[in-house]
Write an enzyme that holds these catalytic residues in place. Structure first.
Site, PDB file in Angstrom:
ATOM      1  N   CYS A   1       0.818  -1.180  -0.012  1.00 32.14           N
ATOM      2  CA  CYS A   1      -0.006   0.074   0.176  1.00 32.14           C
ATOM      3  C   CYS A   1       0.682   1.351   0.108  1.00 32.14           C
ATOM      4  CB  CYS A   1      -0.945  -0.019   1.162  1.00 32.14           C
ATOM      5  SG  CYS A   1      -0.124  -0.019   2.736  1.00 32.14           S
TER       6      CYS A   1
ATOM      7  N   SER B   1      -6.550  -0.220  10.517  1.00 37.97           N
ATOM      8  CA  SER B   1      -6.593  -0.759   9.155  1.00 37.97           C
ATOM      9  C   SER B   1      -5.680  -1.769   8.755  1.00 37.97           C
ATOM     10  CB  SER B   1      -6.419   0.445   8.166  1.00 37.97           C
ATOM     11  OG  SER B   1      -5.263   0.844   8.173  1.00 37.97           O
TER      12      SER B   1
ATOM     13  N   GLY C   1      -2.414 -10.210   8.478  1.00 39.30           N
ATOM     14  CA  GLY C   1      -1.475 -10.682   7.388  1.00 39.30           C
ATOM     15  C   GLY C   1      -0.258  -9.800   7.263  1.00 39.30           C
ATOM     16  N   THR C   2      -0.602  -8.281   7.287  1.00 38.44           N
ATOM     17  CA  THR C   2       0.054  -7.329   6.957  1.00 38.44           C
ATOM     18  C   THR C   2       1.114  -7.246   8.274  1.00 38.44           C
ATOM     19  OG1 THR C   2      -1.431  -5.953   5.993  1.00 38.44           O
ATOM     20  CG2 THR C   2       0.359  -4.775   6.572  1.00 38.44           C
TER      21      THR C   2
ATOM     22  N   LYS D   1       2.349  -9.462   9.980  1.00 32.14           N
ATOM     23  CA  LYS D   1       3.308 -10.752   9.980  1.00 32.14           C
ATOM     24  C   LYS D   1       4.332 -10.104   8.774  1.00 32.14           C
ATOM     25  CE  LYS D   1       0.294 -14.362  11.127  1.00 32.14           C
ATOM     26  NZ  LYS D   1      -0.711 -15.312  10.395  1.00 32.14           N
TER      27      LYS D   1
END
Length: 307
Positions: free
Chosen positions: A131, A162, A166-167, A169
């Site tokens: 992102c 937000s 997953g992010t 990790k």
């Protein structure tokens, strides 16, 4: 155009669910499968309610159905650790993989900078960087296309709410992948990336700072024009992408300060970090789909690599 290219999404988390909402509005893409590993996950339940087929058996639960259901594009919104295996299995069945993890096993894709060159390259896996990369690399490229950039540094500040598991990790992969793309796509000779996860309440909108050190004295007028031109390109698919301040010139340093507001498809508007990622992935898939529907691009299965 009534014909659409069918898609599957792996990973029913924040990014996968937001992406699903965008794909349902697409004139050329039709999402037909959502793949997860937890049968009780909110993302899979929501997809089922929308009439999307689901499996909680991971990518292996999707594979037997890909040919029958005509799936040609697959999005992976899971984790860098499992992406390579997911991609291999999907590519062997002749589907294009769009990678929203920081795995970066395929070429980096930042739509306004280099999407066109990927369309004819034969790539069966393209990586959407991160992102922070999608928000900032267009600005680094806007400077580097005017003159040489010796060093590019980006700082992405995102709301804690937000940022999903997953992010979290993948923080190390996030910084490495983004820094690599600042160089490879942005055109900086050396790149650096920093992510700040801010727990403030109420949640802050995504903010991004981009610093570029040019090799020569910056051509202020040309760089300013280039940045505004690039801003307009990104706004075509992320309307909430805004220049808050800049470009600010200090010697050879060019600084740009950005804010990204999301469309609020699944997560609130402050989660512009997810919105720019999913919007870029949808834009990329649409460009590939348009080529496929026009008969200009034919996907071919990737032969398995012998052990």
């Amino acid at each position: 155009m009534s014909q659409k290219i069918k898609c599957a999404l792996i990973g029913p988390g924040n990014i996968g669910t937001d992406l699903l909402a965008k794909l349902q509005r697409s004139p050329v893409l039709e999402p037909v499968w959502m793949v997860g590993i937890d049968p009780d996950s909110d993302g899979l339940k929501r997809a089922r309610e929308m009439g999307i087929k689901t499996t909680a058996e991971g990518v292996d639960g999707l594979l037997p159905h890909m040919h029958v259901d005509g799936v040609q594009i697959v999005f992976d919104a899971t984790s860098a650790y499992v992406h390579a295996e997911n991609s291999r299995k999907v590519n062997e069945r002749g589907a294009l993989m769009i990678d929203l993890t920081p795995a970066a096993i395929g070429p980096f894709c930042v739509p306004p900078v280099n999407l066109i060159q990927h369309l004819g390259s034969g790539a069966m896996n393209v990586n959407m960087v991160t992102c922070g990369g999608q928000a900032t690399i267009p600005m680094v490229a806007a400077v580097s296309r005017v003159q040489a950039v010796a060093y590019g540094e980006i700082v992405a500040t995102v709301s804690s709410k937000s940022v999903g598991p997953g992010t979290r990790k993948n923080i190390d992969e996030f910084t490495r992948t983004t820094a690599g793309a600042v160089e490879k796509v942005g055109g900086a000779k050396k790149g650096k990336a920093i992510i700040v996860i801010n727990p403030a309440e109420p949640p802050l909108m995504m903010r991004d700072t981009v610093h570029c050190l040019t090799e020569d004295e910056p051509d202020q007028a040309a760089i300013t024009a280039s940045i505004h031109q690039m801003l307009a390109e990104v706004q075509k698919y992320v309307p909430g992408y805004r220049l808050v301040n800049g470009p600010v010139f200090d010697g050879k340093r060019v600084s740009v300060f950005l804010e990204v507001e999301g469309l609020g498809d699944y997560l609130p508007k402050y989660a512009g970090n997810l919105d720019i990622m999913t919007a870029a992935a949808a834009r990329t898939a649409e460009m590939f789909a348009e080529q496929m529907l026009a008969g200009k691009l034919t996907l071919a299965p990737v032969a398995p690599i012998a052990a």
